[in-house]
Design a protein around this motif. Structure first.
Motif, short mmCIF file in Angstrom:
data_model
loop_
_atom_site.label_atom_id
_atom_site.label_comp_id
_atom_site.label_asym_id
_atom_site.label_seq_id
_atom_site.Cartn_x
_atom_site.Cartn_y
_atom_site.Cartn_z
N GLY A 85 0.83 -1.20 0.00
CA GLY A 85 0.00 0.00 0.00
C GLY A 85 0.86 1.25 0.00
N ILE A 86 0.24 2.38 0.20
CA ILE A 86 0.95 3.66 0.29
C ILE A 86 0.13 4.58 1.18
CG2 ILE A 86 -0.16 4.82 -1.68
CD1 ILE A 86 3.61 4.91 -0.95
N ASP A 87 0.80 5.41 1.96
CA ASP A 87 0.11 6.36 2.83
C ASP A 87 0.71 7.75 2.60
OD1 ASP A 87 -1.26 7.74 4.72
OD2 ASP A 87 -0.75 6.43 6.41
N LEU A 88 -0.04 8.56 1.87
CA LEU A 88 0.39 9.92 1.58
C LEU A 88 -0.09 10.92 2.62
CD1 LEU A 88 -0.38 10.01 -2.27
CD2 LEU A 88 1.76 9.34 -1.14
N SER A 89 -0.85 10.46 3.59
CA SER A 89 -1.51 11.38 4.52
C SER A 89 -0.70 11.65 5.79
CB SER A 89 -2.89 10.83 4.93
OG SER A 89 -2.76 9.64 5.69
N VAL A 90 0.45 11.01 5.95
CA VAL A 90 1.15 11.10 7.23
C VAL A 90 1.63 12.51 7.55
CG1 VAL A 90 1.85 8.69 7.38
CG2 VAL A 90 3.25 10.29 6.07
N GLY A 91 2.01 13.28 6.52
CA GLY A 91 2.47 14.64 6.77
C GLY A 91 1.36 15.52 7.34
N SER A 92 0.18 15.47 6.73
CA SER A 92 -0.93 16.28 7.23
C SER A 92 -1.46 15.73 8.54
CB SER A 92 -2.05 16.35 6.18
OG SER A 92 -2.52 15.06 5.86
N THR A 93 -1.38 14.41 8.75
CA THR A 93 -1.76 13.84 10.05
C THR A 93 -0.84 14.35 11.14
OG1 THR A 93 -2.59 11.82 8.99
CG2 THR A 93 -2.08 11.69 11.33
N PHE A 94 0.44 14.41 10.85
CA PHE A 94 1.43 14.96 11.78
C PHE A 94 1.07 16.40 12.14
CE2 PHE A 94 5.33 17.18 12.80
CZ PHE A 94 6.10 16.28 13.51
N SER A 95 0.75 17.20 11.14
CA SER A 95 0.42 18.61 11.38
C SER A 95 -0.87 18.76 12.16
CB SER A 95 0.32 19.36 10.05
OG SER A 95 1.52 19.31 9.32
N LEU A 96 -1.93 18.05 11.70
CA LEU A 96 -3.24 18.19 12.33
C LEU A 96 -3.24 17.73 13.77
CD1 LEU A 96 -6.26 18.79 12.20
CD2 LEU A 96 -6.61 16.51 11.23
N THR A 97 -2.64 16.58 14.04
CA THR A 97 -2.64 16.07 15.41
C THR A 97 -1.78 16.93 16.32
OG1 THR A 97 -0.87 14.52 14.81
CG2 THR A 97 -3.14 13.70 14.73
N GLY A 98 -0.72 17.53 15.78
CA GLY A 98 0.05 18.48 16.57
C GLY A 98 -0.76 19.70 16.94
N MET A 99 -1.59 20.18 16.00
CA MET A 99 -2.46 21.32 16.28
C MET A 99 -3.53 20.95 17.31
SD MET A 99 -1.16 23.72 14.49
CE MET A 99 -2.31 25.07 14.26
N SER A 260 3.91 21.96 10.02
CA SER A 260 5.08 21.28 10.60
C SER A 260 5.40 19.96 9.91
CB SER A 260 4.83 21.03 12.09
OG SER A 260 3.64 20.29 12.28
N GLY A 261 4.40 19.29 9.32
CA GLY A 261 4.66 18.01 8.68
C GLY A 261 4.65 18.08 7.17
N ALA A 262 4.85 19.26 6.63
CA ALA A 262 4.70 19.45 5.18
C ALA A 262 5.61 18.54 4.35
CB ALA A 262 4.96 20.91 4.83
N ASN A 263 6.83 18.32 4.82
CA ASN A 263 7.79 17.54 4.02
C ASN A 263 7.90 16.08 4.44
OD1 ASN A 263 8.57 19.89 2.56
ND2 ASN A 263 9.94 20.48 4.23
N LEU A 264 7.15 15.68 5.46
CA LEU A 264 7.35 14.35 6.01
C LEU A 264 6.85 13.24 5.11
CD1 LEU A 264 6.60 14.75 9.82
CD2 LEU A 264 8.78 14.19 8.73
N MET A 265 5.82 13.50 4.31
CA MET A 265 5.26 12.45 3.48
C MET A 265 6.31 11.86 2.55
SD MET A 265 2.31 12.75 0.56
CE MET A 265 3.31 13.91 -0.40
N LEU A 266 6.92 12.71 1.74
CA LEU A 266 7.92 12.22 0.79
C LEU A 266 9.16 11.70 1.49
CD1 LEU A 266 7.65 14.93 -2.02
CD2 LEU A 266 6.72 12.62 -2.03
N GLN A 267 9.54 12.35 2.58
CA GLN A 267 10.74 11.91 3.29
C GLN A 267 10.54 10.53 3.92
OE1 GLN A 267 11.86 14.94 6.10
NE2 GLN A 267 12.68 16.30 4.54
N ALA A 268 9.34 10.27 4.45
CA ALA A 268 9.08 8.97 5.07
C ALA A 268 9.08 7.87 4.02
CB ALA A 268 7.74 9.00 5.81
N ILE A 269 8.46 8.12 2.87
CA ILE A 269 8.48 7.12 1.80
C ILE A 269 9.91 6.91 1.31
CG2 ILE A 269 7.70 6.63 -0.56
CD1 ILE A 269 5.15 8.21 0.10
N ALA A 270 10.65 8.01 1.18
CA ALA A 270 12.05 7.90 0.76
C ALA A 270 12.88 7.10 1.76
CB ALA A 270 12.64 9.29 0.59
N ALA A 271 12.64 7.32 3.06
CA ALA A 271 13.38 6.59 4.08
C ALA A 271 13.14 5.09 3.96
CB ALA A 271 12.98 7.08 5.47
#
Length: 335
Positions: A85-99, A260-271
């Protein structure tokens, strides 16, 4: 009689091959991860030629602090990728839950209650992703792209685009406190998360199911594996990892930002890709995802210390991803 005179035991069968030692098995199992760790060391040594302070304890601590949120997010993303699968929502989840945590703290909630509310939102987003993918049958890319857009929008809506200062004097402990003496919590969370996930994937039936579904979901279903339940579960786990990752980060900067999580989606997939996971599922490890996240952070840190324009960070990271994919393809072709 001749054999006896020659000293050979009578009726001796063919010689049995020696079993590989535990060290050899570990090397064979984690050869990709060992190569990544060696590459990280080589990158640090190369950067030290231009900037000796890269090897200082202070800089290593900075790398650990910067990579901690990405490591935690990558663990959840890896679980989803392992099931193809793929999860593109982690960056916005990071931001929203932090807020959400920031709003709770500013409303006077204790920080454990605010954190639980944040984790509940992350689990809810993951459950929505999992339900739409498994039970409705929508493509993971489409579903998580929608929740990525909605979550990113809600992160601005809930606070009208304003940042939230964290004033709780005890909240710092979540990141820099020491549950285990001598180990900061942000390091401890990463180590425990990686160890638990790697143990589950290697030793528990559930972990075997994850790899089996990623390798061939139809065959896994025929074997009686609860494919839909496992797929839904990994999306919930991904949402939880993203929301949990936001909390030490929030504790560190004492300020909640909608981006705060704007770049995390691509970075997490890249990692995950750098760490040896295949986007087709069925391969990879939690240790590899962690090392991939550390490599990305080390590259970004090295670019800054050398004095290269920070705009080149994305290009350098993309080149590393390309090299990792090519090496993976070449290795599998030879195998």
């Amino acid at each position: 009689m001749t054999d006896i005179l020659a000293g050979a035991p009578p009726h001796a069968g063919p010689a049995r091959p020696r079993r590989a030692g535990s060290g050899a098995r570990l090397l064979r199992t984690y050869r990709t991860e060992i190569a990544i760790a060696a590459a990280i060391v080589l990158i640090e040594l190369a950067v030290s030629l231009w900037s000796p302070q890269v090897l200082s304890l202070g800089n290593i601590a900075n790398i650990a602090q910067a990579s901690a949120p990405l490591i935690l997010v990558s663990l959840g993303v890896f679980l989803v990728i392992a099931t193809s699968g793929i999860d593109l929502s982690v960056g916005s989840t990071f931001s929203l839950t932090g807020m959400v945590a920031g709003l709770g703290l500013s409303a006077g909630l204790s920080w454990p209650v605010a954190c639980l509310a944040s984790l509940g939102v992350g689990a809810g987003i993951g459950a929505i992703n999992g339900a739409l993918v498994t039970f409705v049958g929508l493509a993971p890319f489409v579903v998580t792209l929608v929740t990525f857009a909605v979550g990113g929008s809600l992160a601005f809506v809930v606070t009208d685009g304003h940042s939230i200062a964290i004033l709780d004097p005890d909240f710092w402990w979540l990141n820099a406190g020491t549950l285990v003496p001598g180990i900061a919590n942000y390091v401890l969370f990463c180590l425990v998360g990686v160890a638990l996930l790697e143990f589950a994937l290697r030793k528990l039936v559930l972990g075997r199911w994850v790899y089996a579904i990623g390798s061939n979901a139809k065959a896994a279903r025929l074997l009686g594996i609860p494919v839909d339940a496992v797929r839904c579960g990994v999306y919930v786990a991904s949402g939880l990892c993203a929301s949990f990752a936001s909390l030490p980060s929030l504790s560190y900067i004492s300020n909640s930002e909608a981006t705060s999580g704007a770049n995390l989606m691509l970075q997490a997939i890249a990692a995950c890709v750098i760490g040896g996971a295949s986007l087709f599922g069925g391969t990879g490890s939690a240790i590899g995802a962690m090392l991939g996240a550390v490599m990305i952070t080390v590259i970004q840190n090295g670019v800054n210390l050398i004095g290269i324009n920070s705009f080149w960070q994305g290009s350098v990271t993309g080149l590393v991803i390309l090299v990792a994919v090519l090496i993976d393809r070449f290795t599998k072709a030879r195998a």
